[in-house]
Motif scaffolding. Structure first.
Motif, PDB file in Angstrom:
ATOM      1  N   VAL A 207      12.336  39.873 -30.490  1.00  0.00           N
ATOM      2  CA  VAL A 207      12.291  40.967 -31.462  1.00  0.00           C
ATOM      3  C   VAL A 207      10.863  41.035 -31.981  1.00  0.00           C
ATOM      4  N   GLY A 208      10.243  42.200 -31.843  1.00  0.00           N
ATOM      5  CA  GLY A 208       8.927  42.422 -32.420  1.00  0.00           C
ATOM      6  C   GLY A 208       9.081  43.043 -33.796  1.00  0.00           C
ATOM      7  N   VAL A 209       8.205  42.669 -34.711  1.00  0.00           N
ATOM      8  CA  VAL A 209       8.330  43.139 -36.082  1.00  0.00           C
ATOM      9  C   VAL A 209       6.967  43.560 -36.610  1.00  0.00           C
ATOM     10  N   GLY A 210       6.954  44.644 -37.399  1.00  0.00           N
ATOM     11  CA  GLY A 210       5.711  45.122 -37.996  1.00  0.00           C
ATOM     12  C   GLY A 210       5.259  46.424 -37.379  1.00  0.00           C
ATOM     13  N   TRP A 224      12.006  46.507 -31.266  1.00  0.00           N
ATOM     14  CA  TRP A 224      10.876  46.484 -32.210  1.00  0.00           C
ATOM     15  C   TRP A 224      11.343  47.112 -33.509  1.00  0.00           C
ATOM     16  N   VAL A 225      11.125  46.395 -34.627  1.00  0.00           N
ATOM     17  CA  VAL A 225      11.535  46.892 -35.928  1.00  0.00           C
ATOM     18  C   VAL A 225      10.345  46.839 -36.880  1.00  0.00           C
ATOM     19  N   PRO A 226      10.299  47.733 -37.860  1.00  0.00           N
ATOM     20  CA  PRO A 226       9.180  47.705 -38.803  1.00  0.00           C
ATOM     21  C   PRO A 226       9.216  46.528 -39.759  1.00  0.00           C
ATOM     22  N   ALA A 227      10.403  45.985 -40.020  1.00  0.00           N
ATOM     23  CA  ALA A 227      10.525  44.849 -40.943  1.00  0.00           C
ATOM     24  C   ALA A 227      11.835  44.121 -40.659  1.00  0.00           C
ATOM     25  N   LEU A 228      11.955  42.921 -41.185  1.00  0.00           N
ATOM     26  CA  LEU A 228      13.141  42.111 -40.916  1.00  0.00           C
ATOM     27  C   LEU A 228      14.363  42.539 -41.717  1.00  0.00           C
ATOM     28  N   ASP A 229      14.216  43.558 -42.552  1.00  0.00           N
ATOM     29  CA  ASP A 229      15.386  44.120 -43.223  1.00  0.00           C
ATOM     30  C   ASP A 229      15.749  45.490 -42.647  1.00  0.00           C
TER      31      ASP A 229
END
Length: 242
Positions: A207-210, A224-229
Motif C-alpha cells: 500500500v502506497g500512502v501520501g 495508493w491512498v492519500p492517508a492511512l485514514d
C-alpha cells in the motif's frame, strides 16, 4: 501489479510491515530541514530538486549524495554526521504522526503481527515511535546494518549478517520472517518509491500512502491512498474486522 478497483480481492495479510519516516511519522520536513542546516553549516547549496531525489534514501547514502551534489566528495563523513545530528534534534523537538497512522496501527494491533522496516538508525525509529505512543504495538523493528561497525547492532536480528538499506529487499524480507509470515502473505505500507521497490523485491504486497509520485511510480503498488485514514484502506474487510 497495477492499482485495481477492488484491491486485495480474496486476500488478507498475515502480517503488516510499516515504513517509519513519512508513513508513520511526519518526519520528511525534519529531514529536509536537517539537509538544509547541514549544507548551510558548510556554506554549500544544492541544485533545485535535491530534496525529492534524497527522499527515502538511507542517511549514509544521503550524506554521500550531499557531498557529490556539491562536488566535494571528501566532505561525505562530515555532512553525514551533521545531517543525522540536526535530524535527531528536530525529531526530539517535534514528534508528529502522519494523518490516520496512530488509529490504523491501533486497529491492527493485537490482531496481526506488526513490524517496522526503516532506513533510519534504530535509535531514531524507537525514539520517534515511543514519543508518539506507538512503539509497544510493534513486535520487531528492522533497520540496515551500519557498515562503519563490524559487530551486530540491536537492529540486526541476523547477528553479524549485513542488512542492506532500501531499495535492497533486506529490511522487508527479514521483518516478514520475524513476524512469522511468508513474504507473499505480508503487506508493506510505504510512502517512497525507494521503499516500495524494497518491499516489492522482497515479495510483499504494498500500500502506497501520501502524494502520488510525479513519474507514475504508484503503478507498482496494489493500492495508493492519500492517508492511512482513507476509506479505500480502512474499509477493506481485513481492516474493518476490529
Amino acid at each position: 501489479m497495477t492499482i485495481t478497483e477492488q484491491p486485495f480481492r480474496g486476500w488478507s495479510p498475515e502480517a503488516v510491515v510499516f515504513d517509519c519516516d513519512g508513513t508513520l511519522m511526519d518526519t520528511e520536513e525534519h529531514w529536509q530541514e536537517a539537509r538544509r542546516r547541514a549544507f548551510r553549516e558548510f556554506g554549500l547549496r544544492p541544485a533545485p530538486g535535491f530534496a525529492e531525489r534524497a527522499k527515502g534514501v538511507h542517511y549514509l547514502d544521503c550524506g554521500r549524495m550531499m557531498a557529490e551534489e556539491v562536488d566535494k566528495p571528501h566532505l561525505a563523513p562530515e555532512l553525514t554526521e551533521s545531517l543525522l545530528g540536526h535530524f535527531m534534534e528536530r525529531v526530539a523537538d517535534d514528534p508528529v504522526t502522519m494523518p490516520g497512522a496512530a488509529e490504523f496501527v491501533q486497529s491492527l494491533s493485537g490482531r496481526l503481527p506488526l513490524a517496522v522496516a526503516s532506513n533510519c538508525p534504530l535509535t531514531v525509529v524507537e525514539r520517534s515511535l515511543e514519543r508518539a505512543g506507538l512503539l509497544s504495538h510493534f513486535g520487531h523493528i528492522v533497520v540496515p546494518s551500519d557498515p562503519r561497525t563490524t559487530g551486530a547492532t540491536t537492529g540486526n536480528p541476523d547477528g553479524g549478517t549485513l542488512i542492506r538499506p532500501k531499495p535492497w529487499p533486506d529490511v522487508y524480507a527479514i521483518a516478514a520472517r520475524l513476524c512469522g509470515a511468508q513474504s507473499e502473505r505480508t503487506l508493506a505500507v510505504e510512502d517512497s518509491l525507494t521503499g516500495i521497490e524494497s518491499a516489492r523485491r522482497a515479495g510483499l504486497r504494498v500500500v502506497g500512502v501520501g502524494d502520488r509520485p510525479a513519474d507514475g511510480g504508484e503503478e507498482t503498488v496494489d493500492l495508493w491512498v492519500p492517508a492511512l485514514d482513507s476509506p479505500e484502506l480502512v474499509d477493506l474487510d481485513w481492516v474493518r474486522l476490529r
